[in-house]
Scaffold this motif. Sequence first.
Motif, PDB file in Angstrom:
ATOM      1  N   ARG A  89     100.546  57.117  49.362  1.00 26.71           N
ATOM      2  CA  ARG A  89      99.813  55.896  49.012  1.00 26.71           C
ATOM      3  C   ARG A  89      99.771  55.646  47.504  1.00 26.71           C
ATOM      4  NH1 ARG A  89     100.380  54.465  53.547  1.00 26.71           N
ATOM      5  NH2 ARG A  89      98.772  54.417  55.167  1.00 26.71           N
ATOM      6  N   LEU A  90      99.519  56.699  46.736  1.00 28.43           N
ATOM      7  CA  LEU A  90      99.364  56.501  45.299  1.00 28.43           C
ATOM      8  C   LEU A  90     100.684  56.540  44.550  1.00 28.43           C
ATOM      9  CD1 LEU A  90      96.293  57.161  46.005  1.00 28.43           C
ATOM     10  CD2 LEU A  90      96.167  57.830  43.620  1.00 28.43           C
TER      11      LEU A  90
ATOM     12  N   TYR B  13      95.610  48.993  42.525  1.00 27.22           N
ATOM     13  CA  TYR B  13      95.338  50.415  42.306  1.00 27.22           C
ATOM     14  C   TYR B  13      94.222  50.904  43.235  1.00 27.22           C
ATOM     15  CZ  TYR B  13      93.557  54.558  39.948  1.00 27.22           C
ATOM     16  OH  TYR B  13      93.108  55.809  39.672  1.00 27.22           O
TER      17      TYR B  13
ATOM     18  N   ARG C  70      85.560  54.792  42.309  1.00 26.46           N
ATOM     19  CA  ARG C  70      86.585  55.713  42.788  1.00 26.46           C
ATOM     20  C   ARG C  70      86.015  56.716  43.777  1.00 26.46           C
ATOM     21  NH1 ARG C  70      90.942  57.244  39.862  1.00 26.46           N
ATOM     22  NH2 ARG C  70      91.153  58.537  41.703  1.00 26.46           N
ATOM     23  N   GLN C  71      84.823  57.179  43.474  1.00 30.67           N
ATOM     24  CA  GLN C  71      84.224  58.237  44.272  1.00 30.67           C
ATOM     25  C   GLN C  71      83.784  57.738  45.655  1.00 30.67           C
ATOM     26  OE1 GLN C  71      84.892  60.893  43.200  1.00 30.67           O
ATOM     27  NE2 GLN C  71      83.455  62.475  43.713  1.00 30.67           N
TER      28      GLN C  71
ATOM     29  N   CYS D  80      85.711  55.640  47.357  1.00 35.11           N
ATOM     30  CA  CYS D  80      86.926  55.222  48.054  1.00 35.11           C
ATOM     31  C   CYS D  80      87.412  56.334  48.991  1.00 35.11           C
ATOM     32  CB  CYS D  80      88.027  54.897  47.055  1.00 35.11           C
ATOM     33  SG  CYS D  80      87.706  53.410  46.119  1.00 35.11           S
ATOM     34  N   TYR D  81      88.394  56.006  49.793  1.00 31.40           N
ATOM     35  CA  TYR D  81      88.905  56.969  50.776  1.00 31.40           C
ATOM     36  C   TYR D  81      89.318  58.275  50.095  1.00 31.40           C
ATOM     37  CZ  TYR D  81      91.405  58.807  54.768  1.00 31.40           C
ATOM     38  OH  TYR D  81      91.821  59.605  55.806  1.00 31.40           O
ATOM     39  N   PHE D  82      90.175  58.157  49.065  1.00 32.58           N
ATOM     40  CA  PHE D  82      90.528  59.348  48.289  1.00 32.58           C
ATOM     41  C   PHE D  82      89.597  59.444  47.092  1.00 32.58           C
ATOM     42  CE2 PHE D  82      94.772  57.989  49.956  1.00 32.58           C
ATOM     43  CZ  PHE D  82      94.908  59.022  50.870  1.00 32.58           C
ATOM     44  N   THR D  83      88.855  60.533  46.999  1.00 32.06           N
ATOM     45  CA  THR D  83      87.944  60.667  45.861  1.00 32.06           C
ATOM     46  C   THR D  83      88.718  61.153  44.634  1.00 32.06           C
ATOM     47  OG1 THR D  83      87.440  62.941  46.402  1.00 32.06           O
ATOM     48  CG2 THR D  83      86.008  61.265  47.347  1.00 32.06           C
TER      49      THR D  83
ATOM     50  N   GLN E  19      89.886  64.661  45.013  1.00 31.04           N
ATOM     51  CA  GLN E  19      91.052  64.863  45.878  1.00 31.04           C
ATOM     52  C   GLN E  19      92.340  64.539  45.152  1.00 31.04           C
ATOM     53  OE1 GLN E  19      89.851  62.576  49.281  1.00 31.04           O
ATOM     54  NE2 GLN E  19      88.685  64.295  50.098  1.00 31.04           N
TER      55      GLN E  19
ATOM     56  N   MET F  81      99.508  62.090  52.598  1.00 23.87           N
ATOM     57  CA  MET F  81      99.141  60.677  52.637  1.00 23.87           C
ATOM     58  C   MET F  81      98.786  60.183  51.238  1.00 23.87           C
ATOM     59  SD  MET F  81      96.419  59.065  55.182  1.00 23.87           S
ATOM     60  CE  MET F  81      95.528  57.562  54.910  1.00 23.87           C
TER      61      MET F  81
ATOM     62  N   LEU G 171      76.994  58.851  46.545  1.00 26.46           N
ATOM     63  CA  LEU G 171      77.171  59.245  45.142  1.00 26.46           C
ATOM     64  C   LEU G 171      76.144  60.279  44.717  1.00 26.46           C
ATOM     65  CD1 LEU G 171      78.093  55.873  43.458  1.00 26.46           C
ATOM     66  CD2 LEU G 171      79.490  57.920  43.571  1.00 26.46           C
TER      67      LEU G 171
ATOM     68  N   ARG H  67      83.610  56.670  54.092  1.00 26.74           N
ATOM     69  CA  ARG H  67      84.013  55.914  52.905  1.00 26.74           C
ATOM     70  C   ARG H  67      85.042  54.837  53.233  1.00 26.74           C
ATOM     71  NH1 ARG H  67      84.270  61.048  50.795  1.00 26.74           N
ATOM     72  NH2 ARG H  67      86.520  60.931  50.599  1.00 26.74           N
TER      73      ARG H  67
ATOM     74  N   ALA I  14      95.279  51.297  46.748  1.00 27.56           N
ATOM     75  CA  ALA I  14      95.973  52.565  47.019  1.00 27.56           C
ATOM     76  C   ALA I  14      94.967  53.702  47.196  1.00 27.56           C
ATOM     77  CB  ALA I  14      96.936  52.883  45.883  1.00 27.56           C
ATOM     78  N   VAL I  15      93.965  53.739  46.335  1.00 29.16           N
ATOM     79  CA  VAL I  15      92.953  54.791  46.435  1.00 29.16           C
ATOM     80  C   VAL I  15      92.142  54.643  47.725  1.00 29.16           C
ATOM     81  CG1 VAL I  15      91.003  55.868  45.295  1.00 29.16           C
ATOM     82  CG2 VAL I  15      92.821  54.909  43.935  1.00 29.16           C
ATOM     83  N   LYS I  16      92.052  53.403  48.206  1.00 26.79           N
ATOM     84  CA  LYS I  16      91.364  53.186  49.477  1.00 26.79           C
ATOM     85  C   LYS I  16      92.305  53.394  50.655  1.00 26.79           C
ATOM     86  CE  LYS I  16      87.886  50.082  47.585  1.00 26.79           C
ATOM     87  NZ  LYS I  16      86.709  49.358  48.057  1.00 26.79           N
TER      88      LYS I  16
ATOM     89  N   TYR J 274      89.286  49.269  34.065  1.00 27.70           N
ATOM     90  CA  TYR J 274      90.210  49.593  32.987  1.00 27.70           C
ATOM     91  C   TYR J 274      90.492  48.322  32.192  1.00 27.70           C
ATOM     92  CZ  TYR J 274      90.886  53.856  35.666  1.00 27.70           C
ATOM     93  OH  TYR J 274      90.682  55.016  36.336  1.00 27.70           O
TER      94      TYR J 274
ATOM     95  N   ASP K  96      98.053  55.588  35.488  1.00 28.47           N
ATOM     96  CA  ASP K  96      99.028  54.565  35.227  1.00 28.47           C
ATOM     97  C   ASP K  96      98.877  54.078  33.791  1.00 28.47           C
ATOM     98  OD1 ASP K  96     100.820  52.567  35.526  1.00 28.47           O
ATOM     99  OD2 ASP K  96      99.439  51.209  36.523  1.00 28.47           O
TER     100      ASP K  96
ATOM    101  N   LYS L  66      96.400  65.165  54.459  1.00 30.73           N
ATOM    102  CA  LYS L  66      95.703  64.342  53.484  1.00 30.73           C
ATOM    103  C   LYS L  66      96.497  64.277  52.177  1.00 30.73           C
ATOM    104  CE  LYS L  66      91.280  62.722  52.978  1.00 30.73           C
ATOM    105  NZ  LYS L  66      89.871  62.908  53.193  1.00 30.73           N
TER     106      LYS L  66
ATOM    107  N   ARG M 299     103.154  57.451  39.921  1.00 29.63           N
ATOM    108  CA  ARG M 299     102.693  56.595  38.832  1.00 29.63           C
ATOM    109  C   ARG M 299     101.160  56.505  38.812  1.00 29.63           C
ATOM    110  NH1 ARG M 299     101.950  51.053  38.315  1.00 29.63           N
ATOM    111  NH2 ARG M 299     102.408  50.817  40.521  1.00 29.63           N
ATOM    112  N   LEU M 300     100.574  56.198  39.953  1.00 30.59           N
ATOM    113  CA  LEU M 300      99.127  56.039  39.998  1.00 30.59           C
ATOM    114  C   LEU M 300      98.406  57.379  39.955  1.00 30.59           C
ATOM    115  CD1 LEU M 300      98.696  53.121  42.550  1.00 30.59           C
ATOM    116  CD2 LEU M 300      98.821  53.053  40.063  1.00 30.59           C
TER     117      LEU M 300
ATOM    118  N   ASP N  40      91.308  59.037  34.546  1.00 40.12           N
ATOM    119  CA  ASP N  40      90.664  58.836  35.841  1.00 40.12           C
ATOM    120  C   ASP N  40      89.164  58.622  35.725  1.00 40.12           C
ATOM    121  OD1 ASP N  40      92.522  58.714  37.733  1.00 40.12           O
ATOM    122  OD2 ASP N  40      92.090  60.643  38.669  1.00 40.12           O
TER     123      ASP N  40
END
Lengths: 235, 283
Positions: free
Chosen positions: A34-35, B96, A102-103, A105-108, A111, A30, B49, B72, B99-101, B85, A43, A27, A38-39, A93
């Motif tokens: 993916r990020l 952005y 954000r929470q 999404c796949y990556f919280t 994470q 990955m 959530l 998710r 990428a998070v997804k 933002y 960013d 994880k 920078r991200l 963030d």
Amino acid sequence: MTLSDRQASIDYILEKGLLTRDSALDKARMLIRRLGLRLMFGDGPLVIVFAALALGITALVAGCAPVEWRHSVAVGCSPIAFLVIANVSEAVDRASRVYDIRQTCYFTVAQVTAVRVMCLGAVGVFVTALVAGLAATSAGDFLHLLLLAVAALSMCAAAQLMIVGRRHRLALSVGLTVVWVGLGLGLPLVLGLFWEQLLASLSWVVAVTVCVVCAALVVWRAIRMLTESRYHAFA
Amino acid sequence: MLSLSNITKKYGSFRVLEGVDLEFTRGVYALLAPNGAGKTTLIKMLTTLIHPSGGQILWNGDDIVHLGASYRSILGYLPQDFGYYKNQSPRKFLEYLGAVKALDRRTAIIRTDRLLDLVGLSEVADKKMRKLSGGMIQRVGIAQALLNEPKVLILDEPTAGLDPQQRVHFRNLIARLSQDRIVICSTHIVSDVETIANHVVMIKDGAIWANDPPAQICRRLEGKVYETSDIQAVYEPHLLLTQRQDGTTTVSRFFSEADCSLLATRVEPNLEDVFLWAYRDQA
Ligand SMILES: Nc1ncnc2c1ncn2[C@@H]1O[C@H](COP(=O)(O)OP(=O)(O)OP(=O)(O)O)[C@@H](O)[C@H]1O
Ligand SMILES: [Mg+2]
């Protein structure tokens, strides 16, 4: 197991399919892919400005501090850049209520935090080496200073990850930075040379133990955050 | 299939939802209820959530909390007051979130382009978001929710702030999307619901008051809604629903259990009537 139980289990598994979870390492890998850096570090110019500022101050203090205070400087200074960068990217963030999206999404957020703190910690070791190098008087002294500094850094990393894993604790982790800077300045001022001598006389066994325990704590916490074993979304 | 069984949610001792059972299969589900009824609370539980105080939410038989990332990854969500933002452009923001997804960069770029086009924002794609209008921001939010081609799309008041043209556009989009996924949208705007929803879920006093197709819900008031231009004819225990101007006269629409066909014209009930009637004691 009776034959019918066995058949029932097989049927169950066939029906559900085998649910395999990604390991924490998969994880993390990955996430980094993916990020990208920078991200991962918010960013924008804010993090860069703060990082430059923190690193500059660290180098200045480590370079200019009197030699007889070098142990206090190593312990007080080396985690500051780590703490500043970690908190600023964390704040970015969580800003502007993007947190809710954000929470889900796949990556919280948690994470990303876990991976970020680990990466920052690794980079932080180089910063501590720089601090120790600037302050040291000999090779043996350098090693001792480095150990002390890394111990301080790993303590901060562990505390940071323990605190900031949950939603409403950003203020607390900013508090950690303030407290650390306060102690770094305050203890030498209040205790004077006693504090310096205490650090100087600290055996490497103690320092290594602190490093190992804190690093283990960081890894344990990061794995939990990445595999969502109980805290899942850290909402 | 997404199913809720016996869901209860309390904030401290304040009970928002109690014993909610629901099943979502393919199609558009509209959550229709007044302010403070618990729509957002229900949605936040569906998006992991917040956690239910009791009960379980299952996706194809597995608890969504245990599914974690794999749940998710099939989820698209637009929060009610959605944050962004301010100094980023819609394109940057979507890339952005892509990428998070966990989309790879190429896919994120391609989908961002396509979605910005879909919501009519190609022209402002590179403008900073703080320079966009409220409705445009809302469309960025809709695009964002679609990035990962979700099987479960959850939108909390998606049409708030959209102009009539965009609203129609949005309805068509939702109708198209709902062919092969679950779309759950909360709203107070009855006209949106009537045209796009396959199911209307109404919450009252923390429980599900109705969960039926719109036409079937309207049938609850069949033969009990009347219109008259004589306001004197509307008295207790009749319930005045709405009033509208028709030329120079004011036409009053009301509900009555008793037969009023001598005083007024019987009309077809609509969802708005049902809404006003259902929540009549919560003015
Ligand atoms: N964090 C919280 N703590 C305490 N009470 C809360 C909290 N969040 C919501 N509530 C209460 O729960 C109830 C339901 O709120 P919710 O936001 O789900 O309503 P809603 O149906 O989405 O309303 P609206 O149409 O205004 O968006 C309200 O009475 C609200 O005051
Ligand atoms: Mg709401």
